[in-house]
Design a protein around this motif. Structure first.
Motif, PDB file in Angstrom:
ATOM      1  N   GLY A 170      -7.540 -66.132   2.608  1.00  0.00           N
ATOM      2  CA  GLY A 170      -6.437 -65.250   2.982  1.00  0.00           C
ATOM      3  C   GLY A 170      -5.615 -65.859   4.095  1.00  0.00           C
ATOM      4  O   GLY A 170      -5.359 -67.062   4.112  1.00  0.00           O
ATOM      5  N   ASP A 171      -5.220 -65.025   5.042  1.00  0.00           N
ATOM      6  CA  ASP A 171      -4.450 -65.487   6.191  1.00  0.00           C
ATOM      7  C   ASP A 171      -5.426 -65.993   7.246  1.00  0.00           C
ATOM      8  O   ASP A 171      -6.128 -65.210   7.883  1.00  0.00           O
ATOM      9  CB  ASP A 171      -3.605 -64.336   6.741  1.00  0.00           C
ATOM     10  CG  ASP A 171      -2.709 -64.774   7.893  1.00  0.00           C
ATOM     11  OD1 ASP A 171      -2.843 -65.927   8.349  1.00  0.00           O
ATOM     12  OD2 ASP A 171      -1.887 -63.959   8.348  1.00  0.00           O
ATOM     13  N   PHE A 172      -5.456 -67.303   7.446  1.00  0.00           N
ATOM     14  CA  PHE A 172      -6.449 -67.893   8.345  1.00  0.00           C
ATOM     15  C   PHE A 172      -6.084 -67.740   9.818  1.00  0.00           C
ATOM     16  O   PHE A 172      -6.884 -68.089  10.688  1.00  0.00           O
ATOM     17  CB  PHE A 172      -6.650 -69.370   8.002  1.00  0.00           C
ATOM     18  CG  PHE A 172      -7.213 -69.582   6.631  1.00  0.00           C
ATOM     19  CD1 PHE A 172      -8.468 -69.103   6.299  1.00  0.00           C
ATOM     20  CD2 PHE A 172      -6.476 -70.241   5.659  1.00  0.00           C
ATOM     21  CE1 PHE A 172      -8.993 -69.288   5.031  1.00  0.00           C
ATOM     22  CE2 PHE A 172      -6.985 -70.431   4.386  1.00  0.00           C
ATOM     23  CZ  PHE A 172      -8.245 -69.952   4.065  1.00  0.00           C
ATOM     24  N   THR A 173      -4.887 -67.241  10.096  1.00  0.00           N
ATOM     25  CA  THR A 173      -4.544 -66.982  11.498  1.00  0.00           C
ATOM     26  C   THR A 173      -5.184 -65.691  11.987  1.00  0.00           C
ATOM     27  O   THR A 173      -5.293 -65.470  13.191  1.00  0.00           O
ATOM     28  CB  THR A 173      -3.020 -66.888  11.689  1.00  0.00           C
ATOM     29  OG1 THR A 173      -2.511 -65.807  10.901  1.00  0.00           O
ATOM     30  CG2 THR A 173      -2.346 -68.179  11.270  1.00  0.00           C
ATOM     31  N   LYS A 174      -5.621 -64.843  11.053  1.00  0.00           N
ATOM     32  CA  LYS A 174      -6.284 -63.597  11.429  1.00  0.00           C
ATOM     33  C   LYS A 174      -7.763 -63.864  11.670  1.00  0.00           C
ATOM     34  O   LYS A 174      -8.440 -64.455  10.841  1.00  0.00           O
ATOM     35  CB  LYS A 174      -6.119 -62.551  10.328  1.00  0.00           C
ATOM     36  CG  LYS A 174      -4.679 -62.109  10.112  1.00  0.00           C
ATOM     37  CD  LYS A 174      -4.585 -61.062   9.021  1.00  0.00           C
ATOM     38  CE  LYS A 174      -3.140 -60.602   8.829  1.00  0.00           C
ATOM     39  NZ  LYS A 174      -3.018 -59.587   7.754  1.00  0.00           N
ATOM     40  N   GLY A 175      -8.233 -63.431  12.810  1.00  0.00           N
ATOM     41  CA  GLY A 175      -9.638 -63.629  13.137  1.00  0.00           C
ATOM     42  C   GLY A 175      -9.933 -64.967  13.763  1.00  0.00           C
ATOM     43  O   GLY A 175     -11.084 -65.260  14.094  1.00  0.00           O
ATOM     44  N   ALA A 176      -8.899 -65.808  13.932  1.00  0.00           N
ATOM     45  CA  ALA A 176      -9.118 -67.101  14.584  1.00  0.00           C
ATOM     46  C   ALA A 176      -9.333 -66.894  16.069  1.00  0.00           C
ATOM     47  O   ALA A 176      -8.702 -66.036  16.692  1.00  0.00           O
ATOM     48  CB  ALA A 176      -7.918 -68.019  14.354  1.00  0.00           C
ATOM     49  N   ALA A 177     -10.232 -67.678  16.636  1.00  0.00           N
ATOM     50  CA  ALA A 177     -10.498 -67.566  18.072  1.00  0.00           C
ATOM     51  C   ALA A 177      -9.263 -67.968  18.855  1.00  0.00           C
ATOM     52  O   ALA A 177      -8.586 -68.937  18.518  1.00  0.00           O
ATOM     53  CB  ALA A 177     -11.673 -68.459  18.455  1.00  0.00           C
ATOM     54  N   LYS A 178      -8.949 -67.198  19.880  1.00  0.00           N
ATOM     55  CA  LYS A 178      -7.803 -67.548  20.708  1.00  0.00           C
ATOM     56  C   LYS A 178      -8.139 -68.761  21.559  1.00  0.00           C
ATOM     57  O   LYS A 178      -9.236 -68.857  22.105  1.00  0.00           O
ATOM     58  CB  LYS A 178      -7.428 -66.370  21.615  1.00  0.00           C
ATOM     59  CG  LYS A 178      -6.911 -65.163  20.851  1.00  0.00           C
ATOM     60  CD  LYS A 178      -6.506 -64.057  21.801  1.00  0.00           C
ATOM     61  CE  LYS A 178      -5.955 -62.859  21.031  1.00  0.00           C
ATOM     62  NZ  LYS A 178      -5.558 -61.758  21.937  1.00  0.00           N
ATOM     63  N   PRO A 179      -7.211 -69.712  21.678  1.00  0.00           N
ATOM     64  CA  PRO A 179      -7.483 -70.888  22.507  1.00  0.00           C
ATOM     65  C   PRO A 179      -7.716 -70.489  23.949  1.00  0.00           C
ATOM     66  O   PRO A 179      -7.080 -69.570  24.464  1.00  0.00           O
ATOM     67  CB  PRO A 179      -6.216 -71.736  22.356  1.00  0.00           C
ATOM     68  CG  PRO A 179      -5.191 -70.852  21.764  1.00  0.00           C
ATOM     69  CD  PRO A 179      -5.887 -69.746  21.054  1.00  0.00           C
ATOM     70  N   ALA A 180      -8.653 -71.181  24.585  1.00  0.00           N
ATOM     71  CA  ALA A 180      -8.981 -70.854  25.972  1.00  0.00           C
ATOM     72  C   ALA A 180      -7.789 -71.134  26.873  1.00  0.00           C
ATOM     73  O   ALA A 180      -7.137 -72.165  26.782  1.00  0.00           O
ATOM     74  CB  ALA A 180     -10.179 -71.678  26.427  1.00  0.00           C
ATOM     75  N   MET A 181      -7.501 -70.202  27.760  1.00  0.00           N
ATOM     76  CA  MET A 181      -6.402 -70.353  28.699  1.00  0.00           C
ATOM     77  C   MET A 181      -6.962 -70.425  30.112  1.00  0.00           C
ATOM     78  O   MET A 181      -8.068 -69.964  30.392  1.00  0.00           O
ATOM     79  CB  MET A 181      -5.444 -69.153  28.591  1.00  0.00           C
ATOM     80  CG  MET A 181      -4.860 -68.970  27.191  1.00  0.00           C
ATOM     81  SD  MET A 181      -3.875 -70.369  26.640  1.00  0.00           S
ATOM     82  CE  MET A 181      -2.460 -70.160  27.706  1.00  0.00           C
ATOM     83  N   ALA A 182      -6.182 -70.992  31.011  1.00  0.00           N
ATOM     84  CA  ALA A 182      -6.613 -71.082  32.397  1.00  0.00           C
ATOM     85  C   ALA A 182      -6.777 -69.682  32.970  1.00  0.00           C
ATOM     86  O   ALA A 182      -5.942 -68.805  32.757  1.00  0.00           O
ATOM     87  CB  ALA A 182      -5.582 -71.863  33.205  1.00  0.00           C
ATOM     88  N   ASN A 183      -7.842 -69.455  33.694  1.00  0.00           N
ATOM     89  CA  ASN A 183      -8.115 -68.149  34.279  1.00  0.00           C
ATOM     90  C   ASN A 183      -7.419 -68.063  35.623  1.00  0.00           C
ATOM     91  O   ASN A 183      -7.732 -68.800  36.550  1.00  0.00           O
ATOM     92  CB  ASN A 183      -9.632 -67.976  34.455  1.00  0.00           C
ATOM     93  CG  ASN A 183      -9.998 -66.534  34.735  1.00  0.00           C
ATOM     94  OD1 ASN A 183      -9.214 -65.799  35.309  1.00  0.00           O
ATOM     95  ND2 ASN A 183     -11.199 -66.148  34.312  1.00  0.00           N
ATOM     96  N   ASP A 184      -6.440 -67.139  35.723  1.00  0.00           N
ATOM     97  CA  ASP A 184      -5.680 -67.054  36.958  1.00  0.00           C
ATOM     98  C   ASP A 184      -6.097 -65.862  37.807  1.00  0.00           C
ATOM     99  O   ASP A 184      -5.426 -65.508  38.769  1.00  0.00           O
ATOM    100  CB  ASP A 184      -4.173 -66.986  36.661  1.00  0.00           C
ATOM    101  CG  ASP A 184      -3.818 -65.794  35.783  1.00  0.00           C
ATOM    102  OD1 ASP A 184      -4.738 -65.047  35.395  1.00  0.00           O
ATOM    103  OD2 ASP A 184      -2.612 -65.624  35.491  1.00  0.00           O
ATOM    104  N   LYS A 185      -7.214 -65.215  37.459  1.00  0.00           N
ATOM    105  CA  LYS A 185      -7.670 -64.077  38.240  1.00  0.00           C
ATOM    106  C   LYS A 185      -8.293 -64.559  39.541  1.00  0.00           C
ATOM    107  O   LYS A 185      -9.058 -65.509  39.565  1.00  0.00           O
ATOM    108  CB  LYS A 185      -8.704 -63.263  37.446  1.00  0.00           C
ATOM    109  CG  LYS A 185      -8.118 -62.589  36.204  1.00  0.00           C
ATOM    110  CD  LYS A 185      -9.173 -61.775  35.500  1.00  0.00           C
ATOM    111  CE  LYS A 185      -8.601 -61.089  34.258  1.00  0.00           C
ATOM    112  NZ  LYS A 185      -9.626 -60.301  33.544  1.00  0.00           N
ATOM    113  N   GLN A 186      -7.979 -63.853  40.630  1.00  0.00           N
ATOM    114  CA  GLN A 186      -8.557 -64.223  41.907  1.00  0.00           C
ATOM    115  C   GLN A 186     -10.057 -63.996  41.866  1.00  0.00           C
ATOM    116  O   GLN A 186     -10.541 -63.011  41.320  1.00  0.00           O
ATOM    117  CB  GLN A 186      -7.929 -63.393  43.029  1.00  0.00           C
ATOM    118  CG  GLN A 186      -6.474 -63.744  43.287  1.00  0.00           C
ATOM    119  CD  GLN A 186      -5.937 -63.016  44.486  1.00  0.00           C
ATOM    120  OE1 GLN A 186      -6.607 -62.193  45.073  1.00  0.00           O
ATOM    121  NE2 GLN A 186      -4.716 -63.344  44.855  1.00  0.00           N
ATOM    122  N   GLY A 187     -10.788 -64.917  42.462  1.00  0.00           N
ATOM    123  CA  GLY A 187     -12.234 -64.779  42.511  1.00  0.00           C
ATOM    124  C   GLY A 187     -12.942 -65.350  41.307  1.00  0.00           C
ATOM    125  O   GLY A 187     -14.164 -65.330  41.248  1.00  0.00           O
TER     126      GLY A 187
END
Length: 415
Positions: A170-187
């Protein structure tokens, strides 16, 4: 319309050397200018690979693929290209002006160069914004702003098709893991720093044509040339032919000018629990001897960690650097490929027990399948007679190689 037809043709062609053309696409993948899907082997109908492609203003069409064995491929195609089949080229790629790698590409079709992408290059390709590819005097720029979700969708495509089949694509973009992004949360805890340096392992010549077997994890972190040398001899640059992350095997090719006195023969019979074995390699290179190291033991079990049926458990001592080396039976035939040792610290934490002499090798069945799929003319042999470990080591000296490269590896990566 002509461009779309060319794109579909290129997607179907992107499989490992020696395979038939493919049919497809099955299902869909559309992210920005990238389109793709799943493809089957034209001869057998079996799932072959998932691929996506995008045309660029510089006239080159970029094609990314992951095949059913888990190998990632990157291809550069253009209707203006005219390569001879089997022609090779070194392509230097630079990501965001910083991280660099050299890819070794082969022309399996006249209008396309295809290269294996080691996993560390795939990770960089996924997160980078710009790639500059240099081959000779040709320099090309590629915008990679959409490649994060493209890589995730291709990985999802392979996983889903292998689990559910092509008919449910089917549509392989559905259910694909999101690419890891830099974590900008303090702490937030900082990421573990990458380790850059020289990485080493072992390999062995497996054919009269200079094909060399090692583990895929030995070369995954390489960003520079992969080199190999027999004990006491000069190093040569090796080219990546194929890689199977699932079985942890990689195939390298020595230069045409290289000459080996002998090559390994693969045992054509199964091993048994209690059989004696000899492991040969270059463990802890730079700390221990620069010569071959030989250890002996037995086959402790016919399955590996958590009952892995593709592994042998062995008692022959191995260390970091033995990975990819040959495991011999007592007739001097390759009975497996050394791959790992049990993590003693982890087992102490989980069980409270100190484990010793629990190591693993890849069975020859998986090795032979890998070589068959890579179209390698290896030789098998029956186990006849019994040699001393010293005799086996003396014979192995002619084809057991130290594999080394400069690379970058995450601190928590497995080696």
């Amino acid at each position: 319309m002509w461009l779309r037809s060319l794109v579909v043709a290129l997607l179907s062609q992107l499989a490992l050397a020696g395979t038939a053309d493919a049919k497809g696409p099955f299902g869909s993948l559309k992210i920005g200018n990238w389109i793709g899907g799943a493809f089957s082997n034209d001869e057998t109908g079996a799932f072959s690979h998932c691929a996506a492609t995008s045309p660029y203003a510089n006239g080159v069409i970029l094609v990314v693929s992951q095949n059913s064995a888990g190998t990632w491929l990157l291809a550069f195609a253009s209707p203006g290209y005219s390569f001879n089949k089997g022609e090779n080229a070194a392509i230097d790629v630079t990501f965001d002006g910083q991280e660099q790698a050299r890819l070794y590409a082969t022309a399996y079709q006249p209008n396309m160069l295809t290269a294996v992408m080691p996993l560390n290059v795939v990770r960089t390709f996924q997160k980078a914004s710009l790639m500059v590819a240099t081959a000779g005097r040709t320099v090309l720029n590629f915008d990679l702003t959409s490649t994060g979700p493209v890589i995730a969708a291709l990985a999802n495509c392979v996983t889903r098709v292998k689990a559910d089949g092509l008919d449910k694509a089917g549509d392989f973009t559905k259910g694909a893991a999101k690419p890891a992004m830099a974590n900008d949360k303090q702490g937030a805890l900082p990421a573990k720093p990458a380790r850059t340096g020289t990485f080493t392992g072992t390999g062995f010549v497996a054919s009269p044509n200079g094909h060399i077997v090692t583990n895929s994890h030995v070369i995954d972190s390489c960003t520079g040339d992969i080199k190999g040398n027999l004990a006491g001899e000069a190093a040569m640059v090796l080219r990546v032919v194929s890689s199977d992350a699932t079985n942890d095997l990689a195939l390298l090719q020595a230069p045409a000018t290289a000459s080996f006195k002998d090559f390994a023969r693969i045992r054509d019979r199964s091993m048994h629990s209690g059989d004696s074995v000899v492991a040969i390699g270059f463990p802890l290179h730079g700390y221990l001897s620069s010569d071959l190291t030989v250890t002996t033991g037995i086959v402790s079990s016919l399955s590996g960690f958590r009952n892995h049926t593709g592994r042998l458990q062995i008692s022959a001592a191995i260390q970091a650097g033995n990975s990819g080396g040959p495991l011999f039976d007592m007739s001097g035939q390759v009975a497996g490929v050394v791959v790992a040792k049990l993590n003693a610290l982890r087992m102490i934490k989980e069980t409270g027990q100190l484990t010793e002499n629990i190591n693993f090798a890849i069975k020859t069945g998986a090795l032979r399948d890998f070589l068959d799929n890579s179209v390698v003319r290896y030789q098998t042999a029956e186990p006849k007679g019994e040699l001393k470990a010293a005799e086996i080591a003396a014979n192995a000296r002619a084809y057991t190689m130290l594999i080394s490269c400069i690379g970058t590896e995450q601190a928590d990566a497995k080696r």
